[in-house]
Design a protein around this motif. Structure first.
Motif, PDB file in Angstrom:
ATOM      1  N   LEU A  70       0.827  -1.210   0.000  1.00 38.29           N
ATOM      2  CA  LEU A  70       0.000   0.000   0.000  1.00 38.29           C
ATOM      3  C   LEU A  70       0.858   1.255   0.000  1.00 38.29           C
ATOM      4  CD1 LEU A  70      -2.870  -1.046   2.443  1.00 38.29           C
ATOM      5  CD2 LEU A  70      -2.899  -0.991  -0.061  1.00 38.29           C
ATOM      6  N   GLN A  71       1.996   1.220   0.690  1.00 40.21           N
ATOM      7  CA  GLN A  71       2.877   2.381   0.682  1.00 40.21           C
ATOM      8  C   GLN A  71       3.499   2.618  -0.691  1.00 40.21           C
ATOM      9  OE1 GLN A  71       3.482   4.732   3.311  1.00 40.21           O
ATOM     10  NE2 GLN A  71       1.571   3.700   3.829  1.00 40.21           N
ATOM     11  N   GLN A  72       3.732   1.546  -1.426  1.00 43.87           N
ATOM     12  CA  GLN A  72       4.254   1.698  -2.786  1.00 43.87           C
ATOM     13  C   GLN A  72       3.211   2.336  -3.704  1.00 43.87           C
ATOM     14  OE1 GLN A  72       5.552  -2.220  -3.952  1.00 43.87           O
ATOM     15  NE2 GLN A  72       7.245  -2.248  -2.487  1.00 43.87           N
ATOM     16  N   ARG A  73       1.951   2.016  -3.454  1.00 41.96           N
ATOM     17  CA  ARG A  73       0.893   2.606  -4.258  1.00 41.96           C
ATOM     18  C   ARG A  73       0.713   4.077  -3.938  1.00 41.96           C
ATOM     19  NH1 ARG A  73      -4.660  -0.433  -4.481  1.00 41.96           N
ATOM     20  NH2 ARG A  73      -4.987   1.367  -5.846  1.00 41.96           N
ATOM     21  N   SER A  74       0.733   4.405  -2.653  1.00 44.45           N
ATOM     22  CA  SER A  74       0.547   5.796  -2.227  1.00 44.45           C
ATOM     23  C   SER A  74       1.043   5.922  -0.803  1.00 44.45           C
ATOM     24  CB  SER A  74      -0.928   6.194  -2.315  1.00 44.45           C
ATOM     25  OG  SER A  74      -1.119   7.527  -1.894  1.00 44.45           O
ATOM     26  N   SER A  75       2.214   6.517  -0.634  1.00 46.09           N
ATOM     27  CA  SER A  75       2.805   6.601   0.696  1.00 46.09           C
ATOM     28  C   SER A  75       2.022   7.583   1.561  1.00 46.09           C
ATOM     29  CB  SER A  75       4.265   7.051   0.607  1.00 46.09           C
ATOM     30  OG  SER A  75       4.352   8.327   0.008  1.00 46.09           O
ATOM     31  N   GLY A  76       1.950   7.275   2.842  1.00 40.45           N
ATOM     32  CA  GLY A  76       1.241   8.152   3.771  1.00 40.45           C
ATOM     33  C   GLY A  76       0.446   7.343   4.767  1.00 40.45           C
ATOM     34  N   PRO A  77      -0.377   8.009   5.566  1.00 40.81           N
ATOM     35  CA  PRO A  77      -1.143   7.307   6.598  1.00 40.81           C
ATOM     36  C   PRO A  77      -2.202   6.388   5.996  1.00 40.81           C
ATOM     37  CG  PRO A  77      -1.838   9.599   6.445  1.00 40.81           C
ATOM     38  CD  PRO A  77      -0.622   9.469   5.586  1.00 40.81           C
ATOM     39  N   LEU A  78      -2.591   5.393   6.765  1.00 45.41           N
ATOM     40  CA  LEU A  78      -3.678   4.485   6.404  1.00 45.41           C
ATOM     41  C   LEU A  78      -4.771   4.606   7.456  1.00 45.41           C
ATOM     42  CD1 LEU A  78      -1.679   1.210   5.559  1.00 45.41           C
ATOM     43  CD2 LEU A  78      -2.457   2.959   3.946  1.00 45.41           C
ATOM     44  N   VAL A  79      -5.991   4.334   7.044  1.00 48.59           N
ATOM     45  CA  VAL A  79      -7.115   4.264   7.981  1.00 48.59           C
ATOM     46  C   VAL A  79      -7.489   2.797   8.147  1.00 48.59           C
ATOM     47  CG1 VAL A  79      -9.542   4.830   8.362  1.00 48.59           C
ATOM     48  CG2 VAL A  79      -7.988   6.560   7.439  1.00 48.59           C
ATOM     49  N   VAL A  80      -7.636   2.367   9.394  1.00 44.46           N
ATOM     50  CA  VAL A  80      -8.046   0.987   9.698  1.00 44.46           C
ATOM     51  C   VAL A  80      -9.361   1.067  10.469  1.00 44.46           C
ATOM     52  CG1 VAL A  80      -7.363  -1.219  10.690  1.00 44.46           C
ATOM     53  CG2 VAL A  80      -5.606   0.383   9.907  1.00 44.46           C
ATOM     54  N   GLU A  81     -10.376   0.330   9.992  1.00 44.66           N
ATOM     55  CA  GLU A  81     -11.690   0.394  10.619  1.00 44.66           C
ATOM     56  C   GLU A  81     -12.287  -1.006  10.764  1.00 44.66           C
ATOM     57  OE1 GLU A  81     -13.260   4.733   8.978  1.00 44.66           O
ATOM     58  OE2 GLU A  81     -13.998   2.886   8.051  1.00 44.66           O
ATOM     59  N   ALA A  82     -13.103  -1.192  11.792  1.00 41.08           N
ATOM     60  CA  ALA A  82     -13.917  -2.401  11.873  1.00 41.08           C
ATOM     61  C   ALA A  82     -14.854  -2.414  10.668  1.00 41.08           C
ATOM     62  CB  ALA A  82     -14.718  -2.404  13.172  1.00 41.08           C
ATOM     63  N   TYR A  83     -14.928  -3.565  10.004  1.00 35.92           N
ATOM     64  CA  TYR A  83     -15.725  -3.667   8.780  1.00 35.92           C
ATOM     65  C   TYR A  83     -17.107  -4.226   9.100  1.00 35.92           C
ATOM     66  CZ  TYR A  83     -17.188  -4.870   4.055  1.00 35.92           C
ATOM     67  OH  TYR A  83     -17.877  -4.962   2.877  1.00 35.92           O
ATOM     68  N   TYR A  84     -18.134  -3.449   8.762  1.00 35.49           N
ATOM     69  CA  TYR A  84     -19.510  -3.848   9.029  1.00 35.49           C
ATOM     70  C   TYR A  84     -20.231  -4.220   7.741  1.00 35.49           C
ATOM     71  CZ  TYR A  84     -19.343  -2.150  13.854  1.00 35.49           C
ATOM     72  OH  TYR A  84     -19.041  -1.978  15.188  1.00 35.49           O
ATOM     73  N   PRO A  85     -20.987  -5.319   7.749  1.00 37.02           N
ATOM     74  CA  PRO A  85     -21.870  -5.582   6.613  1.00 37.02           C
ATOM     75  C   PRO A  85     -22.956  -4.513   6.566  1.00 37.02           C
ATOM     76  CG  PRO A  85     -22.366  -7.079   8.412  1.00 37.02           C
ATOM     77  CD  PRO A  85     -21.121  -6.322   8.822  1.00 37.02           C
ATOM     78  N   ALA A  86     -23.582  -4.356   5.417  1.00 37.67           N
ATOM     79  CA  ALA A  86     -24.556  -3.284   5.245  1.00 37.67           C
ATOM     80  C   ALA A  86     -25.882  -3.816   4.711  1.00 37.67           C
ATOM     81  CB  ALA A  86     -24.003  -2.223   4.293  1.00 37.67           C
TER      82      ALA A  86
END
Length: 461
Positions: free
Chosen positions: A247-263
């Motif tokens: 992911l850093q190779q694609r676009s360096s910088g911060p990442l957001v990590v979230e609990a994934y909820y079905p919708a």
């Protein structure tokens, strides 16, 4: 007031990465649907000029009548990169483009500019052309000139703004290093059994990955799903490390990590922040996804959108009320223009917001076309549903099929199908919009056209 329409979709500012040739070509062709935003007398900056057949069709559907034999629209296309270039700032500020625009608009008096994504380049272009700006318009131009729009399109900033303004969001964290990514994944996995890792920039789910210890498969909002090892701690650490590096190779910088909820419901709300800073609601829509016909596909197939969003009035009102605080903040910072905010309703009934995009959204054109054909407030009696990436039998034949089958939009009964875009030169696909009195009728019309197209292509083959 005549307008310069800038179709700078899918720029590096939006996606957070340099585009390869294939991505640039796809983005350039996908942008052509936005020519429906123009009106007679406007000038469109695009990667290529649509062919005469399509422009004649658009004019006929919208009821345009050329005056004195003059074309209803004028197009300016950059020489650099031909029709595969994305309209980034370099292309927009090319001297030949600026000279062509000056010839097209003549005097700058009374002209305005409408860009998909407001960048430092669009601000500079307005100044180069001598377009006037005062009050909130001047604030917006300075804001774009200082890369302010980028703030409202980054996942990390959205989470910061959402937390600060009280928007309900999934449990999550912003991480800036590999160790932080590992900690966040371990902490959030117990919430729902899945986590989503988001690149800071990435339109349409192109930068989102879902991680799970259980069953994995194509997930809404993500381009990839990954099964995490449960027993082998070393393998798990290596996998997370590899994900960080990728992911850093694609676009360096911060990442957001979230609990994934079905919708149970996936939807968006679109607003326009006016020059005086007031936010006006324009439209809402439900997001239509399905599994790909390719069993090996890592992501779901994006079918299209349906306006209005299929929500109970109370839930729509609740979501709109929450958005108001974020919109007020965006206006105070200096942003003016279109802004889209995405959200879901979980099976437990929780309203959770996912991201915001300060630009045209997928429903902007759908809303505009339906409004011009049916009038403001069309959602009180009709739905407008799109479907895209359908193999094309050829534009002329497609229009003929619509007319012969009675599926073409009919102004007398305010029902029918409109071809939004058709790319016979590159992707050989089309996108269409169904306007109908109900979702049931819209789906039936969509299925009928797909059957006709499939039959037609089978005969041609």
């Amino acid at each position: 007031m005549p307008t310069i329409i800038v179709m700078n979709n899918a720029t590096e500012q939006m996606l957070g990465q340099r585009l390869n040739q294939q991505q640039a070509l796809f983005a350039a062709q996908a942008a052509m649907r936005n020519v429906w935003l123009a009106r007679p007398g406007d000038v469109v900056i695009a990667t290529a000029r649509p062919d005469d057949d399509f422009l004649a069709y658009l004019a006929d559907v919208l009821g345009w009548h050329a005056q004195d034999g003059s074309p209803p629209l004028e197009f300016v296309t950059p020489e650099i990169g031909a029709d595969s270039v994305v309209l980034n700032d370099e292309a927009l500020l090319d001297r030949d483009v600026i000279r062509a625009l000056r010839r097209a608009i003549g005097t700058s008096d009374g002209w305005s500019m409408l860009a998909c994504y407001q960048t430092a380049g669009t601000a500079r272009l307005q100044e180069e052309l001598g377009l006037g700006a005062s009050g909130g318009q001047a604030i917006a131009r300075r804001y774009a000139e200082h890369f302010g729009t980028d703030l409202l399109n980054r996942k990390s900033h959205f989470r910061q703004f959402a937390v600060g303004t009280g928007l309900p969001v999934p449990e999550g964290a912003i991480v800036t290093d590999e160790a932080g990514l590992k900690r966040a994944i371990d902490a959030l996995l117990p919430q729902t059994g899945k986590v989503m890792v988001k690149l800071d920039n990435g339109a349409g789910g192109t930068g989102n990955v879902v991680l799970s210890e259980g069953e994995v498969g194509p997930s809404p909002g993500a381009f990839q799903s990954i099964l995490l090892p449960v027993a082998n701690v070393d393998n798990r650490a290596e996998m997370v490390s590899a994900l960080w590096q990728t992911l850093q190779q694609r676009s360096s910088g911060p990442l957001v990590v979230e609990a994934y909820y079905p919708a149970d419901a996936m939807f968006y709300l679109e607003f326009v922040i006016e020059p005086d800073g007031r936010a006006e609601f324009t439209n809402s829509g439900s997001i239509r996804l399905r599994r790909s016909t390719d069993p090996a596909a890592a992501s779901l197939f994006w079918v299209g959108l349906e306006l209005p969003a299929a929500l109970a009035p109370a839930r729509l009102a609740e979501a709109t009320l929450h958005c108001g605080r974020l919109l007020q903040l965006a206006a105070m910072m200096g942003y003016r223009g279109h802004i889209n905010i995405d959200a879901i309703i979980t099976p437990a009934g929780r309203l959770l917001f996912n991201e915001a995009n300060a630009r045209w959204g997928g429903g902007t054109v759908l809303h505009e076309v339906a409004t011009r054909l049916l009038g403001a407030g069309f959602t009180a009696s009709h739905v407008a549903a799109s479907f895209r990436d359908v193999p094309s039998p050829g534009f002329r034949r497609l229009v003929a099929l619509l007319e012969a089958s009675g599926l073409a939009f009919n102004a007398s009964n305010c029902t029918g199908i409109v071809v939004l875009a058709c790319d016979d030169a590159h992707t050989q696909t089309f996108e269409a919009l169904v306007i109908a009195p109900s979702s049931t009728v819209a789906r039936a019309m969509e299925r009928r056209l797909l059957e006709l197209v499939h039959h037609e292509r089978g005969i041609a083959a």
